[in-house]
Design a protein around this motif. Structure first.
Motif, PDB file in Angstrom:
ATOM      1  N   UNK A   1      55.053  12.134 -27.552  1.00 40.93           N
ATOM      2  CA  UNK A   1      54.689  12.292 -26.655  1.00 40.93           C
ATOM      3  C   UNK A   1      53.561  11.043 -26.135  1.00 40.93           C
ATOM      4  N   UNK A   2      53.765  11.214 -24.987  1.00 47.94           N
ATOM      5  CA  UNK A   2      52.911   9.959 -24.159  1.00 47.94           C
ATOM      6  C   UNK A   2      51.847  10.805 -23.434  1.00 47.94           C
ATOM      7  N   UNK A   3      50.468  10.476 -23.429  1.00 49.43           N
ATOM      8  CA  UNK A   3      49.709  11.209 -22.627  1.00 49.43           C
ATOM      9  C   UNK A   3      49.685  10.506 -21.058  1.00 49.43           C
ATOM     10  N   UNK A   4      49.809  11.767 -20.960  1.00 52.69           N
ATOM     11  CA  UNK A   4      49.992  11.758 -19.419  1.00 52.69           C
ATOM     12  C   UNK A   4      47.919  11.589 -18.561  1.00 52.69           C
ATOM     13  N   UNK A   5      47.946  10.454 -17.930  1.00 49.54           N
ATOM     14  CA  UNK A   5      46.648   9.833 -17.720  1.00 49.54           C
ATOM     15  C   UNK A   5      46.095   9.957 -16.478  1.00 49.54           C
ATOM     16  N   UNK A   6      47.127  10.300 -14.956  1.00 47.38           N
ATOM     17  CA  UNK A   6      47.008  10.917 -14.016  1.00 47.38           C
ATOM     18  C   UNK A   6      47.851  11.830 -13.601  1.00 47.38           C
ATOM     19  N   UNK A   7      47.143  12.211 -12.200  1.00 45.53           N
ATOM     20  CA  UNK A   7      47.982  13.469 -11.319  1.00 45.53           C
ATOM     21  C   UNK A   7      47.481  13.518 -10.073  1.00 45.53           C
ATOM     22  N   UNK A   8      47.824  13.521  -8.980  1.00 47.82           N
ATOM     23  CA  UNK A   8      47.634  13.631  -7.913  1.00 47.82           C
ATOM     24  C   UNK A   8      48.554  14.261  -7.310  1.00 47.82           C
ATOM     25  N   UNK A   9      48.382  15.043  -5.777  1.00 42.92           N
ATOM     26  CA  UNK A   9      48.800  16.431  -5.574  1.00 42.92           C
ATOM     27  C   UNK A   9      48.819  15.709  -4.140  1.00 42.92           C
ATOM     28  N   UNK A  10      50.358  16.377  -3.162  1.00 42.98           N
ATOM     29  CA  UNK A  10      50.184  16.372  -2.018  1.00 42.98           C
ATOM     30  C   UNK A  10      51.354  17.303  -2.046  1.00 42.98           C
ATOM     31  N   UNK A  11      50.662  18.809  -1.563  1.00 42.78           N
ATOM     32  CA  UNK A  11      51.717  20.225  -1.505  1.00 42.78           C
ATOM     33  C   UNK A  11      53.379  19.786  -0.541  1.00 42.78           C
TER      34      UNK A  11
ATOM     35  N   UNK B   1      44.418  18.503 -10.575  1.00 44.36           N
ATOM     36  CA  UNK B   1      44.271  18.507  -9.259  1.00 44.36           C
ATOM     37  C   UNK B   1      44.896  19.448  -8.559  1.00 44.36           C
ATOM     38  N   UNK B   2      43.724  20.137  -7.982  1.00 44.64           N
ATOM     39  CA  UNK B   2      44.473  21.768  -6.792  1.00 44.64           C
ATOM     40  C   UNK B   2      45.731  21.231  -6.285  1.00 44.64           C
ATOM     41  N   UNK B   3      46.952  22.264  -6.525  1.00 41.33           N
ATOM     42  CA  UNK B   3      48.673  21.894  -5.747  1.00 41.33           C
ATOM     43  C   UNK B   3      48.223  22.756  -4.119  1.00 41.33           C
ATOM     44  N   UNK B   4      47.693  24.323  -4.159  1.00 44.05           N
ATOM     45  CA  UNK B   4      46.938  24.264  -2.990  1.00 44.05           C
ATOM     46  C   UNK B   4      46.417  25.769  -4.130  1.00 44.05           C
TER      47      UNK B   4
END
Length: 354
Positions: free
Chosen positions: A110-120, A61-64
């Motif tokens: 390590x366990x897979x990081x499956x999802x990311x969401x950003x709200x800067x 995801x783009x953070x900014x």
């Protein structure tokens, strides 16, 4: 930013074997400074810069306008910075093994990081370990960790509001988490009836935060009203295999897009009344579906939840009817749709509403 159209991870989710081959690539969708009358971009997409990435890219995801947050199969979360002056990428911050199975210090834990969401400046990640992390881009350590948020894999996450997130898991559940509350329990739980079908993707209506769309292993598109009950308002027969992504159009949410392991990419259009046609057509072309829903009182009427029978139909178009390989990821901005497939190619559709 215009490059946001390329912000999702074209990671070919299950197709990467050699970690040495994994890279983060930043592309231009065309001549961004010379958009046409309808906002379309001219010129061919071209690679701006890339950088090696450790592990499979599970999400990004783009953070900014300059920073991209990337989730890895190693459990690490990395912020990459785009240096526009010399068109390079560099790792500006990293949380190693933000997700792990047994012990964060174990070499292979390590366990897979499956999802990311950003709200800067906030970043939320979920993973195979059932853990939820809340990071801030300017802080070294996690702001908050919900250790045992779920006993199953969390596949995706989205913000509902500034302080609320929604997760989907591998047993067909949606869970709402209020980040203002210190207790490590969801404030609400929703679930599919019957079989516990894994949910792979989720998106929130950009204007009406109570409307949520999900897709999962059975290829069904589910529409939820999180104000009403604990089950979906609508279950729509969609793809013939796993649905990997679902996205409302960010500025025209009467339009929704889904893609699948079966090689299809569907455009769902509730913006116009179309004449009655056969129920569904999996081979491509156009067809009409009817939303089945419960009778509900709505303060705001949405095309996705409308009680008006004339609006309870939608037009569905398979945008790539001849595709045979899995369509793993998509993103949409204005008239541009970008998607990635197991053909190891990125495709740009610039005339969504032509």
């Amino acid at each position: 930013p215009p490059l946001g159209v390329l912000s999702k991870a074209f990671s070919y989710k299950w197709g990467i074997v050699s970690v040495q081959d994994n890279r983060i690539s930043l592309w231009s969708a065309g001549d961004l400074g010379n958009a046409g009358l309808n906002g379309e971009y001219h010129g061919e997409p071209h690679l701006l810069c890339d950088i090696q990435h450790n592990g499979d890219v599970m999400d990004m995801q783009f953070l900014d306008q300059e920073r991209i947050v990337v989730a890895s199969s190693t459990g690490t979360v990395t912020i990459f910075r785009h240096h526009q002056n010399n068109q390079t990428l560099s790792a500006s911050h990293q949380w190693e093994k933000a997700h792990y199975h047994v012990d964060q210090d174990t070499c292979s834990g390590g366990a897979a990081c499956t999802g990311v969401i950003c709200n800067n400046p906030e970043i939320v990640t979920v993973g195979e370990d059932g853990r939820i992390n809340l990071f801030r881009a300017d802080q070294k350590d996690a702001v908050r960790i919900i250790e045992n948020a779920d006993s199953s894999t969390l596949h995706a996450v989205t913000f509902l509001r500034t302080s609320e997130i929604l997760t989907v898991n591998s047993i067909g559940q949606l869970k709402i988490w209020d980040l203002r509350q210190q207790r490590n329990e969801p404030s609400q739980i929703f679930s599919l009836a019957g079989d516990r079908v894994p949910l792979h993707c989720v998106d929130r209506h950009p204007n009406q935060q109570h409307i949520v769309a999900t897709g999962g292993q059975d290829g069904m598109l589910s529409i939820w009203d999180i104000r009403q009950g604990t089950m979906p308002v609508s279950l729509l027969n969609a793809h013939e295999a796993e649905m990997w992504e679902v996205h409302f159009h960010p500025s025209d949410p009467d339009h929704l897009f889904t893609c699948s392991e079966d090689g299809s990419l569907w455009h769902w259009d509730t913006s116009s009344n179309v004449s009655e046609k056969p129920s569904f057509l999996h081979q491509g072309g156009r067809s009409t579906a009817y939303l089945s829903h419960s009778t509900i009182n709505q303060s705001v009427v949405s095309a996705w939840l409308s009680n008006d029978p004339t609006k309870d139909r939608m037009e569905i178009t398979n945008l790539i009817p001849n595709q045979t390989l899995s369509v793993n990821s998509l993103d949409v901005l204005g008239p541009c749709l970008v998607y990635g497939t197991d053909a190891e190619a990125i495709y740009v559709n610039r005339q969504l509403f032509a």
